[in-house]
Enzyme design. Sequence first.
Site, PDB file in Angstrom:
ATOM      1  CE1 TYR A  56      -4.001  -1.430  -0.246  1.00 54.77           C
ATOM      2  CE2 TYR A  56      -3.044  -3.405   1.056  1.00 54.77           C
ATOM      3  CZ  TYR A  56      -4.321  -2.881   0.235  1.00 54.77           C
ATOM      4  OH  TYR A  56      -4.996  -3.291  -0.321  1.00 54.77           O
ATOM      5  CG  HIS A  66     -14.175  -1.127  -1.912  1.00 49.12           C
ATOM      6  ND1 HIS A  66     -13.975  -1.735  -3.092  1.00 49.12           N
ATOM      7  CD2 HIS A  66     -15.587  -1.986  -1.489  1.00 49.12           C
ATOM      8  CE1 HIS A  66     -15.071  -2.083  -4.119  1.00 49.12           C
ATOM      9  NE2 HIS A  66     -15.947  -2.907  -2.260  1.00 49.12           N
ATOM     10  CB  THR A  74     -17.525  -0.234 -12.375  1.00 51.25           C
ATOM     11  OG1 THR A  74     -17.522  -1.703 -11.452  1.00 51.25           O
ATOM     12  CG2 THR A  74     -18.636   0.319 -12.183  1.00 51.25           C
ATOM     13  CD  GLN A 120     -17.459  -1.184  -7.661  1.00 51.69           C
ATOM     14  OE1 GLN A 120     -16.877  -2.734  -7.485  1.00 51.69           O
ATOM     15  NE2 GLN A 120     -17.118  -0.334  -8.488  1.00 51.69           N
TER      16      GLN A 120
END
Length: 231
Positions: free
Chosen positions: A54, A105, A172, A87
């Site tokens: 991350y 998310h 998406t 998302q």
Amino acid sequence: MEKKLVVLTGAGISAESGIATFRDANGLWEGYDVMEVASPQGWRKNPELVLDFYNQRRKNAADVKPNAGHTLLAELEKHFDVRIITQNVDDLHERAGSTNVIHLHGKLFESRSTLDEKLVYPITGWELKKGDKCERGSQLRPNIVWFGEPVPLMEKAIEETLQADIFLVVGTSLVVYPAAGLVDLVPEDVPVFVVDPNLPQMRKRPNLYLIEDKASTGMAQVKQILLEKYL
């Protein structure tokens, strides 16, 4: 009264800015098995790997800029009550000027306590390290909803969807649940616009507009239609 425009966005809108979509090759994300870097099991097994993963995503996201798809959505706030359900974990919608964004998310530039998920902190810069702790002394983890974890903002997203006057889907594939299920909750009389270069399978419904295009150029078409038809 302004019409409520509810927008569901996914990885495709950020891909044009240079953020990798993790549905690429074989469920790999930047060469990693997603379960190694985006699940509670992966975190327990190797927190250093997850933190580093991350950190790299954050470093990349800090270097990119919102694209025309993000900007056009922000501009629509001049004419509509725009609510974005994304998302994506990046902050490109906010940087483009959107003011109502629900991050289903989680957020890449936030950390949270491993002891109490209500303890959330902004990440300044791009690094979150082993040994970075919350005020109660537990290790901080990315504030991301991983596979197998509940989606706390889902109820809020459902509430917005049920109140939509216009619903828009951008970038998406509509394969990641529970987010993909939002489209099925849109009231039948509400127009639905879908923008994606690879259009997802959609059940037939009245007032369905399918725009087979990437977010930036597709959103330019949508904006024009919305201003002509709904103002």
